[in-house]
Motif scaffolding. Structure first.
Motif, PDB file in Angstrom:
ATOM      1  N   SER A 132       0.867  -1.178   0.000  1.00 48.42           N
ATOM      2  CA  SER A 132       0.000   0.000   0.000  1.00 48.42           C
ATOM      3  C   SER A 132       0.903   1.226   0.000  1.00 48.42           C
ATOM      4  O   SER A 132       1.914   1.255   0.699  1.00 48.42           O
ATOM      5  CB  SER A 132      -0.931  -0.011   1.205  1.00 48.42           C
ATOM      6  OG  SER A 132      -0.200  -0.294   2.369  1.00 48.42           O
ATOM      7  N   TYR A 133       0.570   2.168  -0.841  1.00 45.58           N
ATOM      8  CA  TYR A 133       1.451   3.326  -0.969  1.00 45.58           C
ATOM      9  C   TYR A 133       0.658   4.562  -1.354  1.00 45.58           C
ATOM     10  O   TYR A 133      -0.459   4.502  -1.839  1.00 45.58           O
ATOM     11  CB  TYR A 133       2.565   3.041  -1.973  1.00 45.58           C
ATOM     12  CG  TYR A 133       2.105   2.454  -3.274  1.00 45.58           C
ATOM     13  CD1 TYR A 133       1.990   1.068  -3.429  1.00 45.58           C
ATOM     14  CD2 TYR A 133       1.783   3.266  -4.365  1.00 45.58           C
ATOM     15  CE1 TYR A 133       1.563   0.529  -4.618  1.00 45.58           C
ATOM     16  CE2 TYR A 133       1.366   2.722  -5.558  1.00 45.58           C
ATOM     17  CZ  TYR A 133       1.260   1.354  -5.678  1.00 45.58           C
ATOM     18  OH  TYR A 133       0.841   0.803  -6.858  1.00 45.58           O
ATOM     19  N   ARG A 134       1.274   5.677  -1.082  1.00 43.87           N
ATOM     20  CA  ARG A 134       0.714   6.982  -1.412  1.00 43.87           C
ATOM     21  C   ARG A 134       1.886   7.896  -1.703  1.00 43.87           C
ATOM     22  O   ARG A 134       3.039   7.449  -1.709  1.00 43.87           O
ATOM     23  CB  ARG A 134      -0.101   7.509  -0.234  1.00 43.87           C
ATOM     24  CG  ARG A 134       0.781   7.705   1.010  1.00 43.87           C
ATOM     25  CD  ARG A 134       0.026   8.287   2.163  1.00 43.87           C
ATOM     26  NE  ARG A 134      -0.855   7.306   2.763  1.00 43.87           N
ATOM     27  CZ  ARG A 134      -2.112   7.566   3.096  1.00 43.87           C
ATOM     28  NH1 ARG A 134      -2.621   8.740   2.818  1.00 43.87           N
ATOM     29  NH2 ARG A 134      -2.857   6.677   3.681  1.00 43.87           N
ATOM     30  N   LYS A 135       1.600   9.142  -1.939  1.00 47.42           N
ATOM     31  CA  LYS A 135       2.661  10.112  -2.205  1.00 47.42           C
ATOM     32  C   LYS A 135       3.588  10.181  -0.985  1.00 47.42           C
ATOM     33  O   LYS A 135       3.134  10.375   0.140  1.00 47.42           O
ATOM     34  CB  LYS A 135       2.024  11.475  -2.451  1.00 47.42           C
ATOM     35  CG  LYS A 135       3.000  12.601  -2.694  1.00 47.42           C
ATOM     36  CD  LYS A 135       2.224  13.875  -2.999  1.00 47.42           C
ATOM     37  CE  LYS A 135       3.124  15.040  -3.300  1.00 47.42           C
ATOM     38  NZ  LYS A 135       3.838  15.554  -2.157  1.00 47.42           N
ATOM     39  N   GLY A 136       4.870   9.969  -1.201  1.00 48.79           N
ATOM     40  CA  GLY A 136       5.846  10.122  -0.134  1.00 48.79           C
ATOM     41  C   GLY A 136       5.936   8.968   0.839  1.00 48.79           C
ATOM     42  O   GLY A 136       6.754   8.991   1.740  1.00 48.79           O
ATOM     43  N   GLU A 137       5.118   7.939   0.673  1.00 47.08           N
ATOM     44  CA  GLU A 137       5.152   6.858   1.643  1.00 47.08           C
ATOM     45  C   GLU A 137       4.751   5.533   0.999  1.00 47.08           C
ATOM     46  O   GLU A 137       3.831   5.480   0.189  1.00 47.08           O
ATOM     47  CB  GLU A 137       4.182   7.195   2.778  1.00 47.08           C
ATOM     48  CG  GLU A 137       4.360   6.325   3.993  1.00 47.08           C
ATOM     49  CD  GLU A 137       3.337   6.679   5.064  1.00 47.08           C
ATOM     50  OE1 GLU A 137       3.356   7.823   5.549  1.00 47.08           O
ATOM     51  OE2 GLU A 137       2.530   5.814   5.391  1.00 47.08           O
ATOM     52  N   GLY A 138       5.453   4.495   1.361  1.00 50.13           N
ATOM     53  CA  GLY A 138       5.094   3.175   0.854  1.00 50.13           C
ATOM     54  C   GLY A 138       5.281   2.143   1.933  1.00 50.13           C
ATOM     55  O   GLY A 138       6.189   2.244   2.758  1.00 50.13           O
ATOM     56  N   CYS A 139       4.401   1.173   1.984  1.00 41.01           N
ATOM     57  CA  CYS A 139       4.491   0.146   3.007  1.00 41.01           C
ATOM     58  C   CYS A 139       4.279  -1.212   2.358  1.00 41.01           C
ATOM     59  O   CYS A 139       3.279  -1.438   1.676  1.00 41.01           O
ATOM     60  CB  CYS A 139       3.432   0.412   4.084  1.00 41.01           C
ATOM     61  SG  CYS A 139       3.396  -0.904   5.310  1.00 41.01           S
ATOM     62  N   PHE A 140       5.256  -2.105   2.518  1.00 43.00           N
ATOM     63  CA  PHE A 140       5.168  -3.442   1.912  1.00 43.00           C
ATOM     64  C   PHE A 140       5.263  -4.471   3.022  1.00 43.00           C
ATOM     65  O   PHE A 140       6.197  -4.447   3.811  1.00 43.00           O
ATOM     66  CB  PHE A 140       6.287  -3.642   0.896  1.00 43.00           C
ATOM     67  CG  PHE A 140       6.248  -2.646  -0.215  1.00 43.00           C
ATOM     68  CD1 PHE A 140       5.511  -2.903  -1.355  1.00 43.00           C
ATOM     69  CD2 PHE A 140       6.921  -1.435  -0.105  1.00 43.00           C
ATOM     70  CE1 PHE A 140       5.459  -1.970  -2.379  1.00 43.00           C
ATOM     71  CE2 PHE A 140       6.871  -0.503  -1.128  1.00 43.00           C
ATOM     72  CZ  PHE A 140       6.139  -0.766  -2.268  1.00 43.00           C
ATOM     73  N   LYS A 141       4.294  -5.378   3.065  1.00 42.72           N
ATOM     74  CA  LYS A 141       4.279  -6.392   4.113  1.00 42.72           C
ATOM     75  C   LYS A 141       4.254  -7.759   3.472  1.00 42.72           C
ATOM     76  O   LYS A 141       3.450  -8.013   2.571  1.00 42.72           O
ATOM     77  CB  LYS A 141       3.020  -6.233   4.970  1.00 42.72           C
ATOM     78  CG  LYS A 141       3.045  -5.055   5.890  1.00 42.72           C
ATOM     79  CD  LYS A 141       1.780  -5.076   6.727  1.00 42.72           C
ATOM     80  CE  LYS A 141       1.706  -3.848   7.605  1.00 42.72           C
ATOM     81  NZ  LYS A 141       0.384  -3.735   8.205  1.00 42.72           N
ATOM     82  N   SER A 142       5.145  -8.629   3.957  1.00 39.19           N
ATOM     83  CA  SER A 142       5.123  -9.989   3.432  1.00 39.19           C
ATOM     84  C   SER A 142       5.572 -10.945   4.521  1.00 39.19           C
ATOM     85  O   SER A 142       6.368 -10.592   5.384  1.00 39.19           O
ATOM     86  CB  SER A 142       6.054 -10.126   2.229  1.00 39.19           C
ATOM     87  OG  SER A 142       6.184 -11.479   1.899  1.00 39.19           O
ATOM     88  N   ASP A 143       5.053 -12.170   4.467  1.00 37.23           N
ATOM     89  CA  ASP A 143       5.506 -13.180   5.422  1.00 37.23           C
ATOM     90  C   ASP A 143       6.789 -13.849   4.941  1.00 37.23           C
ATOM     91  O   ASP A 143       7.360 -14.663   5.639  1.00 37.23           O
ATOM     92  CB  ASP A 143       4.400 -14.218   5.669  1.00 37.23           C
ATOM     93  CG  ASP A 143       3.855 -14.781   4.383  1.00 37.23           C
ATOM     94  OD1 ASP A 143       4.137 -14.202   3.325  1.00 37.23           O
ATOM     95  OD2 ASP A 143       3.155 -15.805   4.437  1.00 37.23           O
TER      96      ASP A 143
END
Lengths: 701, 716
Positions: B557-568
């Motif tokens: 999930s991401y937006r302007k200036g920020e991104g977050c990636f989650k995985s097991d």
């Protein structure tokens, strides 16, 4: 459409290329095939197999109750046919890596068992040349041997490499059969008894040969090629990504001419016209084909084509009758024809449109950026190729260099070279990365063998950012001796070995041959005798001198006996010389050969000693076993245990010895191969069979 | 009853796209129907069959490519007006070929899909949906991913306009006006929609969809929520579905489902058990089938299935028997018809050949001139590059309108090229020079005559990315070749899913920096397959992915200036970290990367992998034993003496072998992934454990799950 007239399922897995059909009792046909782990199944047919119970002689096969013949060794070839004059029943011949067995299935007895040190990779049954009795001819390690029904060795000769396939065929139309031999050095050789009358070079190991009719025969290679030869001329060939497991000639469409039936590794069976290679029938099996044979399996007076798969699936086909009009496929031929013609029409229309578009493009002659991407190039773009010898550098070994370049600012995106026998696969690709693109591509070539090779070159020409490219197609021939660089005679020492011969030919013609067969910086010209050229091999830096003295005497000096043979053969075929008297001396090679012969003797004696040891051990085992069993019956467990431990140790010793024996045997085989090759090589030095054609007798030598 | 159909080839037009052929309804006394087809040369051809000969009704002039062809007309009258979509324009023709409509839409892109219902026109470009009524703009919708097809539920039954979009992100989007009503999740990217039974069933709400991975399903689109009725998987690994029609070819009063696939297979499903369709018949044409329809074309009284293929063949599968029983006289006539057809074709060919020869000469002459230019013929290549979920490999399908001569495949990343049984082309691998030309794969496919379609299977390794290029050379003069490029993405084995399991232990990668929404979206597009190229509407977006090989998941999930990636899966995070920082550096953007590694996740992933590993090891062992056991069986005559477990191996031998063959190198791939996991776990800790890898590989052979986990935890 042609459908199988019968199908059946054998319960065994079959080994490919070991399927035969025989009438072992003289009347009932029966399928014989090798199964994995050294058994022969002789089941099927209408009659029950396996007369006698199993015998217990260790060296001879045992017919198991299930109709299996136990050979206890990997079976390399199998055949069935008439060998004896009486009774008129077929016998089964089974070849392994060390032996040949002739077996009477009906009586469950062996006709003969012969140890053959060269092994039996391929077998064929029949009459050869003037030899009156039918022979079982086996091909092994460079050697060919023929046995009659008593096991007498009536025929023996050597050939260039390991034999992989054999066939009998009346090659020269004299009413007597010649022996066709396909071997691992890619050659098909034709033997008129023990003399070679013709030799055809193919591009891979020859795995199968099958006589069709007259002098025509089919062949199959290990790279998936099948084709048909008539004498020395190839009629057609096709290549598939699958491997041809078995080929057989059979008249499936009843037109009086045999078709070539091929069983493929993917389970496909197809029948191809002998003249064109066009498929007239095909069928599919679930697994790879093990063998294709013919015979009256149903005993109704007609001959069927019988195909077996490795899973034991068997299908028999009857030739198509009159009403099928040779049309064996399920789709109607007319529909196919219309489709084909229509496709042709579309292609022509497309081509026409291309020219129209091209004419349009010519209207605005200014080349634009976008045009380059679409692949528009100046119409006068040409592709130039040149072959030269590159002596190599520190990072690259010496090679033949093929230089391909365009005549203007266009670039070569990629080059595909299709050629047989000089690359790992059938093609070689040069694809420079984007930053290394240019109008010139250099391709290093190192042909492993001295054979002339056609290079089919496809070059993709365009601009740097093109997505469509022009494909320039051209063919260049790589001369036979391209791997030899011209060097100055002063710097080199002349090799000790040489071949001398005298030809009644103008020296100019020989120089012409020279220009054609070698890659010379510029064409050599003959001024006056003596004439001398000197070459260095790019493979091993060996020297080669070719001298023409006044009086037509030619001298070839090289330590490489193979090369000398190749040169003589090439020269003789260029000058159309049938018979050539030569004088040869290869001291170094003969020295080596002598060593090999000594080694062979040594191996033989080691072998004998080991055999003696083994016999001794087996005596020991027998007595130990008796002792151990006695102890067990007496209840003396301690003693029994020690005996069995001893037995175990002995067994381990035996296995070790067996390993030694095996190694010894492989070395022996290699040495024998060297000896056989030596004989063959020496034979090649004479310009005897090089270019023999016609139907008359070739004359004796 | 066995269905037996005979193939008849009617006519060849230019290259055709999906859904561009229809049968006009029968009119007047004639029982046979006319065929209308639009091709990529822009020509609309309408013809009927008379005495086995195609008789043209009309033919339009060439123009832009025709993307779709539909029939329309006022509601409750015969639908016999012809509408074609070319470029951004819709044209209408009467059945006699008179143009009555030329509607230049306001779309900036080319029309991709079209549906017509009375005066309502539904058009889709790549992402945009537009609804026109009497050529007036009514509604508009921007889809989140590419639109493949559009449909509207029958207005007379549903009493409202309910358009349904088939979108690439495995969703059917049901609209109301300009708004999204709801989304329907389907098992694969839907490529085609059709009304069930031709009319949407009793309720008019039932639609059949086909997916690009060959699945088929029926969903009822009610006013509030979808109701899934049935779904058929793609067990036989056939091609993607391109067209669907309903027609009663059997003549039992129930309409069968006709399916055309992109590998040339035409299937007929019947509804014997009322609910679930059953495959009744299939026929393999050699090239992809773009449109299919049931009707009566060739001969009065005989129904048939008409299909149009990629290279423009109109082929019928007719119920008319090939060898009629009317005696030999008629048969003779039949063959005479054939003969005259053949001879006329031959004449035409000769004529053409002469013309071509002249032109060729002209062309040769032009090559002498220094100012002339030479262009290469444009030919169209129909290509498809997709990830197969079942064996986690890519398949590349190339289809050309004429026969292919050869294809050169080049890759600048290490990939494996697998053999496809269907191919007859001879493959040859050339030696590669990874330095300095960065070639990791150079292979040529030399095709047999008449091959127009080539299928390749490719196995990629996650973390290694680059480009695969295919140079296609067809057998046309002047010889030319076209290059097509395919991206092998860093996380190449991931596939979009609708939802993920949020309870798994996750590792997190956080990105912060001065980048725009479009920039981070382009990075995600670069890393992961199946993400729309267009930046999504809105401020932020979340995509879910699943690793097709291991079953691990990724949430981005991401937006302007920020991104977050989650995985097991730690390896996934590690690859993302490397690629994203590299991409950002390329654009000189300062990235602030932080990550949160969950130790538990490694254990979780190992637990996920281990059963697969164990299963594969066992399978390999069993397969290894089969031959020996069979030999024993043959030798002893029966298998009573064997332990039950060995007996069961023999019984299942065929399935085992089949399974083993289906997934070559599966075990090696698992080993590779476990090794990556091992290295990545410690990479985040800052330790290099490459020296311990041989130790790991050693213990992988027949090890317990706990042992493996212990090894992962002990090594440091």
């Amino acid at each position: 459409m042609l459908v199988p007239v019968f199908t059946l399922k054998l319960s065994h897995k079959l080994v490919p290329r070991t399927v035969a059909l025989g009438r072992f009792d003289g009347t009932h046909p029966c399928l014989a095939a090798a199964t994995q782990a050294g058994k022969v199944t002789a089941g099927g047919g209408r009659q029950q197999q396996g007369g006698g119970a199993g015998r217990s002689l260790t060296a001879s096969p045992i017919l198991l109750p299930s109709g299996l013949l136990n050979i206890n060794q990997a079976i390399s070839c199998l055949s069935a046919g008439l060998l004896r004059p009486q009774p008129a029943a077929d016998c089964l011949l089974v070849g392994t890596a060390t032996s040949l067995l002739a077996y009477d299935v009906h009586d469950n007895s062996e006709l003969f068992y012969r140890e053959v040190s060269d092994g039996a990779n391929a077998i064929v049954l029949g009459k050869l040349g003037d030899i009156t009795s039918p022979l079982a001819i086996i091909g092994g390690n460079c050697a060919l041997q023929g046995f009659d029904y008593k096991g007498n060795d009536l025929f023996w000769t050597v050939t260039g490499d390991n034999v992989r396939s054999l066939a009998l065929c009346d090659f020269d139309g004299d009413g007597k059969t010649e022996l066709l031999v396909g071997s691992e050095d890619f050659d098909i050789r034709v033997f008129k008894e023990d003399e070679i009358v013709a030799e055809m070079s193919e591009t891979e190991t020859v795995t199968a040969l099958s006589p069709m009719y007259g002098s025509r025969f089919g062949y199959a290679l290990s790279n998936g090629t099948v084709g048909v030869y008539d004498k020395t001329a190839r009629y057609w060939r096709i290549k598939s990504k699958n491997h041809a497991m078995s080929i057989h000639a059979f008249d499936l469409n009843s037109d009086g001419v045999c078709e070539l039936i091929t069983g493929w590794s993917n389970g496909k069976v197809d029948a191809r016209s002998d003249r064109t290679g066009e498929v007239i029938f095909k069928d599919n099996f679930a697994s790879s084909i093990a063998g294709v044979v013919e015979g009256d399996y149903r005993m109704d007076g007609s001959t069927q084509l019988i195909c077996c798969s490795v899973d034991g699936e068997v299908r028999g086909y009857l030739p198509g009758g009159e009403e099928m009009k040779g049309n064996l496929m399920d789709t109607s031929a007319e529909q196919d024809l219309i489709r084909e013609l229509s496709q042709k029409k579309q292609n022509l229309l497309l081509e026409l449109r291309n020219y129209e578009e091209n004419a349009k493009a010519e209207q605005n002659t200014q080349l634009k950026e976008a045009d380059g991407q679409r692949g528009v190039i100046p119409a006068n773009t040409q592709l130039q190729t040149s072959l030269s010898v590159n002596l190599g550098s520190d990072s690259q070994s010496a090679h033949v260099e093929l230089c391909i370049s365009t005549t203007n600012d266009t670039i070569i995106r990629a080059v595909l070279i299709f050629a047989e026998g000089i690359f790992e696969g059938e093609s070689h690709v040069v694809h420079p990365s984007l930053q290394n693109l240019s109008g010139c591509v250099r391709v290093p070539l190192t042909p492993p063998k001295d054979v002339p090779v056609d290079l089919h070159i496809k070059a993709f020409v365009g601009y740097r950012n093109s997505t469509q490219f022009h494909v320039f197609e051209l063919t260049r021939q790589l001369p036979r001796f391209s791997m030899y660089a011209l060097s100055s005679p002063d710097s080199a020492t002349e090799p000790l070995s040489f071949v001398n011969c005298t030809m009644n030919e103008r020296p100019q013609r020989i120089v012409m041959w020279l220009n054609q067969s070698f890659l010379l910086p510029e064409d050599a010209e003959f001024q006056s005798a003596p004439f001398q050229v000197c070459f260095t091999s790019l493979r091993n830096a060996g020297q080669l001198f070719i001298k023409i003295k006044s009086g037509g005497e030619i001298s070839i000096s090289t330590d490489d006996i193979d090369l000398a043979g190749d040169i003589i053969q090439s020269m003789a075929s260029f000058l159309a010389i049938e018979d050539l008297q030569v004088e040869a001396d290869f001291p170094a090679y003969f020295e080596e050969l002598k060593k090999v012969l000594v080694k062979v003797d040594e191996h033989h004696s080691v072998n004998q000693r080991l055999s003696a040891d083994m016999a001794e051990h087996s005596n020991l085992i027998r007595s130990m076993l008796v002792q151990a069993e006695d102890a067990r019956l007496l209840g003396d467990m301690k003693n029994m245990k020690t005996r069995y431990i001893e037995l175990y140790d002995l067994n381990r010793d035996l296995i070790n010895q067996y390993k030694i024996r095996c190694n010894n045997h492989t070395e022996l085989l290699n040495n024998l191969k060297a000896v056989n090759q030596a004989i063959q090589r020496a034979g090649r030095l004479r310009g005897k069979y090089a270019y023999w054609e016609g139907t008359g007798s070739p004359g004796s030598h | 009853m066995e269905l037996s159909l005979a193939r008849v080839d009617y006519l060849q037009v230019g290259v055709t796209a999906q859904k561009t052929m229809r049968l006009l309804p029968a009119s007047g006394r004639a029982a046979t129907q006319k065929v209308v087809v639009g091709d990529q040369d822009g020509v609309v051809t309408c013809f009927g069959m008379k005495k086995g000969e195609p008789v043209p009704v009309f033919k339009t002039l060439p123009g832009q490519k025709i993307a779709r062809l539909e029939l329309g007309g006022a509601l409750n009258t015969p639908q016999e007006k012809i509408f074609v979509a070319t470029g951004s324009e819709v044209r209408g023709f009467t059945k006699r070929g008179k143009q009555f409509l030329s509607f230049e839409t306001n779309l900036t892109e080319n029309i991709k899909a079209m549906h017509i219902s009375g005066a309502d026109l539904f058009l889709c470009a790549s992402y945009i949906y537009n609804h026109y009524c009497d050529c007036k703009d009514k509604h508009y919708y921007l889809s989140g991913d590419k639109i493949n097809d559009v449909l509207c539920l029958p207005v007379d039954k549903v009493n409202s306009i309910t358009p349904v979009l088939a979108c690439q992100d495995r969703l059917l989007r049901v609209l109301q006006g300009s708004d999204l009503l709801y989304e329907v999740e389907v098992p694969g990217p839907p490529t085609v929609l059709a009304l069930n039974n031709g009319n949407g069933g009793d309720s008019g709400e039932e639609i059949v969809y086909g997916t690009s991975d060959g699945k088929l399903g029926l969903t009822q689109i009610t006013g509030s929520a979808p109701v899934h009725k049935w779904e058929i998987g793609n067990e036989k690994k056939r091609g993607g579905i391109l067209c669907i029609d309903s027609f009663d070819i059997v003549g039992d009063g129930v309409k069968e489902l006709l399916i055309g696939r992109d590998d040339g297979v035409l299937e007929i499903y019947s509804f014997e058990s009322v609910d679930e369709p059953v495959l009744r018949y299939d026929y393999a044409l050699s090239e992809s089938i773009g449109s299919v329809q049931g009707g009566c074309v060739g001969k009065d009284g005989y129904d048939e299935v008409l299909a149009s293929t990629y290279s423009g063949w109109l082929t019928g599968l007719t119920t008319e028997p090939v060898h009629r029983e009317g005696g030999s006289g008629e048969e003779l006539k039949l063959s005479q018809e054939m003969q005259s057809k053949i001879s006329s074709l031959r004449n035409e060919l000769e004529h053409l050949q002469m013309k071509v020869l002249q032109e060729r000469e002209k062309y040769q002459q032009s090559s002498q001139s220094s100012t002339a230019v030479s262009s290469v013929p444009a030919f169209s290549v129909n290509d498809k590059f997709t990830l197969n979920k079942d064996d986690a490999s890519y398949s590349l399908i190339l289809e050309v309108q004429t026969a292919i001569d050869n294809v050169l495949v080049q890759s600048d990343v290490p990939i494996d090229l697998l053999d496809v049984d269907k191919n007859s082309a001879v493959v040859s691998f050339s030696s590669c020079d990874s330095e300095p030309n960065s070639n990791f794969l150079l292979a040529t496919y030399r095709c047999q005559a008449n091959t127009t379609r080539l299928e390749l299977k490719i196995r990629s390794i996650e973390g290694q990315y680059g480009t695969l290029q295919a140079y296609v050379t067809p057998r046309i003069q002047p010889k030319t070749c076209q290059v097509h490029q395919y991206q092998i993405k860093p996380l190449s084995l991931h596939q979009r899913t609708h939802s993920i399991d949020h309870d798994r232990p996750m590792n997190t990668l956080m990105l912060k920096g001065q980048f725009s929404f479009a920039e981070i979206h382009s990075w995600v597009v670069f890393c992961l397959p199946e993400v729309p190229e267009k930046t999504p509407a809105g401020d932020s977006v979340t995509f879910y992915f699943q690793n097709t090989f291991l079953g691990t998941q990724l949430e981005s999930s991401y937006r302007k200036g920020e991104g977050c990636f989650k995985s097991d899966n730690i390896s996934t995070i590690s690859i993302l970290k490397d690629v994203l920082s590299k991409e950002a550096t390329k654009r000189k953007i300062n990235l602030n990367i932080s990550y949160d590694i969950n130790e538990e996740s490694v254990r979780h992933t190992l637990k996920l992998i281990h059963p697969k590993l164990e299963y594969q090891q066992l399978l390999a062992k069993k397969v290894h034993l089969i031959d020996a056991l069979r030999e024993l069986q043959v030798h002893e005559g029966n298998v009573d003496f064997l332990l039950p477990k060995y007996r069961s191996i023999l019984e299942e031998a065929d399935q085992l072998l089949e399974e083993y063959k289906k997934q070559p190198a599966h075990l090696e791939r698992l080993y590779g992934m476990i090794t990556d996991l091992f290295i990545d776990k410690f990479k985040f800790k800052g330790t290099n454990v490459k020296t311990k890898v041989p130790l790991l590989l050693e213990m992988l052979d027949g090890c317990e799950q706990d042992g493996l986990i212990a090894f992962f935890e002990a090594a440091a």
